[in-house]
Design a protein around this motif. Structure first.
Motif, PDB file in Angstrom:
ATOM      1  N   TYR A  25      -1.545  -9.006  -7.850  1.00 36.68           N
ATOM      2  CA  TYR A  25      -1.518  -7.847  -7.753  1.00 36.68           C
ATOM      3  C   TYR A  25      -1.989  -6.753  -8.396  1.00 36.68           C
ATOM      4  O   TYR A  25      -0.930  -6.664 -10.097  1.00 36.68           O
ATOM      5  CB  TYR A  25      -0.623  -7.188  -6.014  1.00 36.68           C
ATOM      6  CG  TYR A  25       0.794  -7.246  -6.819  1.00 36.68           C
ATOM      7  CD1 TYR A  25       1.305  -6.189  -7.371  1.00 36.68           C
ATOM      8  CD2 TYR A  25       1.691  -8.778  -6.771  1.00 36.68           C
ATOM      9  CE1 TYR A  25       2.684  -6.212  -7.692  1.00 36.68           C
ATOM     10  CE2 TYR A  25       2.414  -8.341  -6.960  1.00 36.68           C
ATOM     11  CZ  TYR A  25       3.402  -7.226  -7.376  1.00 36.68           C
ATOM     12  OH  TYR A  25       4.989  -7.601  -7.719  1.00 36.68           O
ATOM     13  N   PHE A  28      -0.757  -3.931  -9.817  1.00 38.18           N
ATOM     14  CA  PHE A  28       0.789  -3.025 -10.284  1.00 38.18           C
ATOM     15  C   PHE A  28       1.160  -3.980 -11.166  1.00 38.18           C
ATOM     16  O   PHE A  28       1.010  -3.699 -12.557  1.00 38.18           O
ATOM     17  CB  PHE A  28       1.866  -2.440  -9.621  1.00 38.18           C
ATOM     18  CG  PHE A  28       2.693  -2.029 -10.028  1.00 38.18           C
ATOM     19  CD1 PHE A  28       2.241  -0.584 -11.083  1.00 38.18           C
ATOM     20  CD2 PHE A  28       4.266  -2.097  -9.704  1.00 38.18           C
ATOM     21  CE1 PHE A  28       3.611  -0.311 -12.381  1.00 38.18           C
ATOM     22  CE2 PHE A  28       5.058  -1.690 -10.508  1.00 38.18           C
ATOM     23  CZ  PHE A  28       4.768  -0.644 -11.058  1.00 38.18           C
ATOM     24  N   TRP A  47      -5.173  -9.574   2.466  1.00 32.04           N
ATOM     25  CA  TRP A  47      -4.154  -8.821   2.603  1.00 32.04           C
ATOM     26  C   TRP A  47      -2.544 -10.167   3.145  1.00 32.04           C
ATOM     27  O   TRP A  47      -3.045 -10.698   3.637  1.00 32.04           O
ATOM     28  CB  TRP A  47      -3.870  -8.073   3.399  1.00 32.04           C
ATOM     29  CG  TRP A  47      -4.629  -6.308   3.145  1.00 32.04           C
ATOM     30  CD1 TRP A  47      -6.689  -6.159   3.537  1.00 32.04           C
ATOM     31  CD2 TRP A  47      -3.960  -5.581   2.864  1.00 32.04           C
ATOM     32  NE1 TRP A  47      -6.414  -5.147   2.765  1.00 32.04           N
ATOM     33  CE2 TRP A  47      -5.317  -4.834   2.325  1.00 32.04           C
ATOM     34  CE3 TRP A  47      -2.470  -5.370   2.219  1.00 32.04           C
ATOM     35  CZ2 TRP A  47      -4.561  -3.445   1.954  1.00 32.04           C
ATOM     36  CZ3 TRP A  47      -2.830  -3.685   1.213  1.00 32.04           C
ATOM     37  CH2 TRP A  47      -3.567  -3.341   1.381  1.00 32.04           C
ATOM     38  N   GLU A  48      -1.507  -9.529   2.193  1.00 28.10           N
ATOM     39  CA  GLU A  48      -0.489 -10.211   2.212  1.00 28.10           C
ATOM     40  C   GLU A  48       0.245  -9.973   4.443  1.00 28.10           C
ATOM     41  O   GLU A  48      -0.281  -9.096   4.412  1.00 28.10           O
ATOM     42  CB  GLU A  48       0.957  -9.022   1.479  1.00 28.10           C
ATOM     43  CG  GLU A  48       1.858 -10.392   1.907  1.00 28.10           C
ATOM     44  CD  GLU A  48       3.419  -9.464   1.489  1.00 28.10           C
ATOM     45  OE1 GLU A  48       4.310 -10.266   1.289  1.00 28.10           O
ATOM     46  OE2 GLU A  48       2.617  -8.373   1.100  1.00 28.10           O
ATOM     47  N   GLN A  74       2.047  -9.117   7.677  1.00 27.57           N
ATOM     48  CA  GLN A  74       2.631  -8.257   7.961  1.00 27.57           C
ATOM     49  C   GLN A  74       3.738  -8.822   7.660  1.00 27.57           C
ATOM     50  O   GLN A  74       5.478  -7.892   7.445  1.00 27.57           O
ATOM     51  CB  GLN A  74       2.189  -7.498   9.273  1.00 27.57           C
ATOM     52  CG  GLN A  74       2.161  -5.894   9.415  1.00 27.57           C
ATOM     53  CD  GLN A  74       2.506  -4.989   7.902  1.00 27.57           C
ATOM     54  OE1 GLN A  74       0.866  -5.300   7.910  1.00 27.57           O
ATOM     55  NE2 GLN A  74       3.456  -4.401   8.023  1.00 27.57           N
ATOM     56  N   GLN A 106      11.072  -5.217   4.118  1.00 30.14           N
ATOM     57  CA  GLN A 106      10.466  -3.821   4.588  1.00 30.14           C
ATOM     58  C   GLN A 106      10.340  -3.085   3.653  1.00 30.14           C
ATOM     59  O   GLN A 106      10.671  -2.521   3.066  1.00 30.14           O
ATOM     60  CB  GLN A 106      12.205  -2.950   4.564  1.00 30.14           C
ATOM     61  CG  GLN A 106      13.372  -4.041   5.730  1.00 30.14           C
ATOM     62  CD  GLN A 106      14.607  -3.163   5.925  1.00 30.14           C
ATOM     63  OE1 GLN A 106      15.380  -2.989   4.924  1.00 30.14           O
ATOM     64  NE2 GLN A 106      14.990  -3.057   6.729  1.00 30.14           N
ATOM     65  N   ARG A 107       8.617  -3.577   3.647  1.00 28.51           N
ATOM     66  CA  ARG A 107       8.536  -2.777   2.815  1.00 28.51           C
ATOM     67  C   ARG A 107       6.671  -2.738   2.702  1.00 28.51           C
ATOM     68  O   ARG A 107       6.698  -3.215   4.207  1.00 28.51           O
ATOM     69  CB  ARG A 107       8.041  -3.773   1.279  1.00 28.51           C
ATOM     70  CG  ARG A 107       7.866  -4.906   1.124  1.00 28.51           C
ATOM     71  CD  ARG A 107       7.715  -5.703  -0.880  1.00 28.51           C
ATOM     72  NE  ARG A 107       7.877  -6.779   0.095  1.00 28.51           N
ATOM     73  CZ  ARG A 107       6.464  -7.631   0.402  1.00 28.51           C
ATOM     74  NH1 ARG A 107       5.459  -5.795  -0.035  1.00 28.51           N
ATOM     75  NH2 ARG A 107       6.375  -8.638  -0.127  1.00 28.51           N
ATOM     76  N   PRO A 108       5.414  -2.124   2.866  1.00 27.98           N
ATOM     77  CA  PRO A 108       4.469  -2.073   2.716  1.00 27.98           C
ATOM     78  C   PRO A 108       3.711  -3.540   2.241  1.00 27.98           C
ATOM     79  O   PRO A 108       3.954  -4.292   1.275  1.00 27.98           O
ATOM     80  CB  PRO A 108       3.733  -0.746   2.116  1.00 27.98           C
ATOM     81  CG  PRO A 108       4.929  -0.430   1.549  1.00 27.98           C
ATOM     82  CD  PRO A 108       6.215  -1.613   1.088  1.00 27.98           C
ATOM     83  N   ALA A 109       2.812  -4.080   3.230  1.00 27.89           N
ATOM     84  CA  ALA A 109       2.023  -4.851   2.231  1.00 27.89           C
ATOM     85  C   ALA A 109       0.909  -5.329   1.630  1.00 27.89           C
ATOM     86  O   ALA A 109       1.199  -4.333   1.800  1.00 27.89           O
ATOM     87  CB  ALA A 109       1.805  -5.791   3.878  1.00 27.89           C
ATOM     88  N   ARG A 110       1.457  -5.818   0.837  1.00 25.88           N
ATOM     89  CA  ARG A 110       0.424  -5.839  -0.380  1.00 25.88           C
ATOM     90  C   ARG A 110      -0.962  -6.398  -0.251  1.00 25.88           C
ATOM     91  O   ARG A 110      -1.031  -7.795   0.441  1.00 25.88           O
ATOM     92  CB  ARG A 110       1.078  -6.672  -1.495  1.00 25.88           C
ATOM     93  CG  ARG A 110       2.674  -5.703  -2.089  1.00 25.88           C
ATOM     94  CD  ARG A 110       2.571  -6.550  -3.275  1.00 25.88           C
ATOM     95  NE  ARG A 110       2.838  -5.495  -4.431  1.00 25.88           N
ATOM     96  CZ  ARG A 110       3.324  -5.142  -5.417  1.00 25.88           C
ATOM     97  NH1 ARG A 110       4.908  -5.608  -5.565  1.00 25.88           N
ATOM     98  NH2 ARG A 110       3.069  -3.718  -6.232  1.00 25.88           N
ATOM     99  N   LYS A 111      -1.671  -6.268  -1.140  1.00 23.62           N
ATOM    100  CA  LYS A 111      -2.838  -6.492  -1.594  1.00 23.62           C
ATOM    101  C   LYS A 111      -3.138  -7.593  -2.042  1.00 23.62           C
ATOM    102  O   LYS A 111      -2.725  -6.829  -3.992  1.00 23.62           O
ATOM    103  CB  LYS A 111      -4.226  -5.412  -1.442  1.00 23.62           C
ATOM    104  CG  LYS A 111      -5.609  -6.243  -1.275  1.00 23.62           C
ATOM    105  CD  LYS A 111      -6.573  -5.251  -1.440  1.00 23.62           C
ATOM    106  CE  LYS A 111      -8.160  -5.408  -0.984  1.00 23.62           C
ATOM    107  NZ  LYS A 111      -9.174  -4.630  -1.047  1.00 23.62           N
TER     108      LYS A 111
END
Lengths: 105, 499
Positions: free
Chosen positions: A24, A26, A56-57, A59, A66-71
């Motif tokens: 990803y 970052f 997309w990961e 959901q 407890q985090r937003p899904a990553r691409k």
């Protein structure tokens, strides 16, 4: 057969980083030291040229942690062939970012 | 770090993302925002120090968000590259007309904003009475030179005339003017006979009295500039008094901006009885011709001989004001006519609608082609007018000779090259769908000229026609030709989406 695209040094580094398991944006930034304004546009170009593809990961996984899904980004077959060719052009690439196979050897 | 500064920086980071997102094509925007918001969350987690906010961490996160702008620009560029030529402005006939309408609207809107153009849109402000002339000594070539003395004017006025039914006089000088507010300045004064404005037929704003007869003080008319500068555009100024050259004068009104087209550029007009006009110096004589006098007029001029008491004559010219007060419309008409005359020198009038086969488009289609050409020309002509006015009045509010020259040059150039573009564009439009042909392909070599043909082939994206343009014009293939494609070609254009 489609002609393999000529990669810039930056694009080759990013492709090598993805190949090495940095999936990803970052993590690629952290690995390569390149700024976000370089990494993300380069990944768009690589995806446009079908050297990488994104997904997309799930959901459920993101919610469990407890985090937003990553691409995530992955190399395509053309991308793998291109990185092989790029290693000949940029011999230091493999040493800068060792790929998973190289690490295991 | 100060919590309020941290809060501000977080707001800035979100603002950067939301500012960049409109650059992303609409289809990809939601996913783009989701990816960047997700990445931002992870970047914050990675950069946040354990002991709370830090300046360094927030700076890193902000730098990360700045990259979103470059990313959004990159996606926008990709979208432009993906856009097929069909969607380009030069593609369809309606888009071409819309582009012309947009240019026309732009040039018209700009014209409305320019004060000089607003003046020119009121010809009644600056047009003088028909048959009014400026009398000048024939020995002087300069039309702007003052050549007639006040005594001579009085003599002409006193004599019975066959060719003239009225005279007026003015002379330019520099005098000090002081207003009631205490402001004093040396201004250009036109000291003239009381009937000057009435003779010219010029209207005066604020509707004051310009004829000084029966009054002890002379009348004064102010220019727009002086009215604004000295009196702050006070509408109740008419009737009040100012001092001009140490004498009291009553303000009779304000000259509409750009109305004065005679020699000299006065700030103030001082109108007084003939007996009060100074005999020293020379000035300008304005006269109005009788019907007999007008019959003597030729090329906007009339030759006058003034006989002295010893029967020696002096040659004078009476110069019509029609040339001076023609305004930009006359220049526009002249340049458009000139451009139409010059057009054959730079391009052929032929539209190249020659078919390779015997196929000819139907009458309605041909009428549509001609209608489209006429619409382009109809839109071009007002564009020429307003664009040339915009250029002419860009730096000036008065229709000076410099402005006239700029209008002449720009109007002619825009009209000529606009007409050339109109014809070139028309030649490259498919006679069936009026879309511009594209995808040029070189065919053959120059050495084939006498056995086959060589040139460029262009294709209508709707699959209606091919345009064949010869590389070397020959006696048997001198101009471009259209090849009408039949239904057997349809499979090639099935995916184009062009009807």
């Amino acid at each position: 057969m489609a002609k393999e695209p000529n990669l810039s040094h930056t694009a080759a580094i990013i492709l090598q980083a993805i190949n090495a398991g940095f999936f990803y944006g970052f993590s690629i930034m952290e690995m390569t030291g390149l700024p976000s304004g370089t990494v993300y546009p380069a990944m768009r170009r690589l995806e446009r040229d079908e050297l990488i593809r994104s997904h997309w990961e799930r959901q459920s996984i993101a919610e469990a942690e407890q985090r937003p899904a990553r691409k995530y980004y992955k190399l395509t077959a053309l991308g793998k062939a291109t990185i092989e060719a790029s290693r000949k052009r940029y011999p230091l690439l493999e040493r800068l970012i060792p790929s998973e196979e190289a690490k295991s050897v | 770090m100060n919590p309020s500064l941290a809060f501000l920086l977080r707001g800035l980071q979100q603002r950067l993302l939301s500012s960049a997102s409109p650059l992303v094509p609409a289809k990809e925007r939601a996913e783009w925002r989701r990816e960047w918001q997700s990445e931002l969350w992870h970047v914050r987690q990675a950069c946040a120090p354990i002991d709370g906010d830090s300046w360094r961490a927030e700076r890193q996160v902000t730098a990360f968000c700045v990259g979103a702008i470059q990313d959004a620009i990159c996606l926008r560029r990709h979208a432009w590259q993906r856009t097929p030529p069909f969607y380009s402005l030069q593609g369809s006939a309606s888009k071409c007309l819309l582009l012309l309408v947009a240019i026309l609207a732009g040039s018209y809107a700009l014209a409305l904003l320019l004060p000089g153009v607003r003046v020119e849109s009121h010809p009644s402000w600056y047009q003088v009475r028909p048959g009014t002339i400026l009398i000048q000594d024939a020995r002087y070539n300069n039309e702007a030179a003052a050549t007639i003395s006040a005594d001579r004017y009085r003599l002409w006025k006193a004599k019975r005339q066959r060719y003239f039914d009225g005279f007026a006089f003015y002379q330019m000088s520099k005098q000090s003017v002081s207003a009631g507010s205490g402001a004093e300045a040396g201004l250009a004064i036109a000291s003239g006979s009381s009937n000057l404005f009435a003779m010219l037929g010029l209207q005066v704003q604020l509707n004051g009295r310009t004829d000084a007869r029966g009054s002890t003080t002379p009348s004064v008319i102010l220019s727009q500039e002086i009215w604004k500068r000295f009196f702050k555009s006070d509408p109740a100024i008419a009737g009040s008094t100012i001092q001009v050259g140490g004498r009291l004068a009553t303000i009779a009104g304000v000259e509409p901006d750009g109305a004065w087209r005679l020699p000299g550029r006065p700030d103030v007009w001082l109108l007084e009885p003939d007996s009060e006009i100074k005999s020293s110096g020379v000035g300008y004589v304005v006269a109005h011709l009788t019907a007999l006098g007008r019959s003597e007029m030729w090329a906007h001029r009339v030759h006058i001989t003034d006989y002295n008491e010893d029967d020696t004559g002096q040659d004078l010219w009476g110069i019509s004001f029609e040339e001076r007060t023609r305004g930009p419309w006359g220049v526009y008409q002249f340049t458009v006519m000139l451009a139409f005359l010059a057009l054959p020198a730079i391009t052929s009038f032929s539209l190249g609608e020659y078919s390779v086969s015997s196929h000819r488009p139907s009458w309605p289609r041909r009428l549509r082609c001609w209608g489209f050409l006429a619409a382009k020309i109809a839109l071009l002509l007002p564009i020429v007018y307003y664009a040339s006015l915009d250029l002419a009045f860009w730096f000036t509010t008065r229709y000076s000779p410099a402005a006239q020259y700029i209008q002449l040059l720009s109007s002619f150039s825009i009209c000529l090259f606009g007409l050339q573009w109109t014809l070139l564009d028309q030649r490259q439009r498919c006679p069936v769908c009026l879309r511009r042909v594209s995808n040029p392909a070189r065919v053959g070599h120059a050495s084939w000229t006498f056995l086959a043909w060589n040139g460029t082939e262009l294709m209508c994206l709707g699959g209606h026609t091919l345009l064949l343009v010869p590389g070397l014009p020959t006696s048997w293939f001198s101009t471009q030709r259209w090849l009408y494609l039949d239904a057997t070609w349809d499979f090639l254009f099935a995916g184009s989406g062009v009807g």
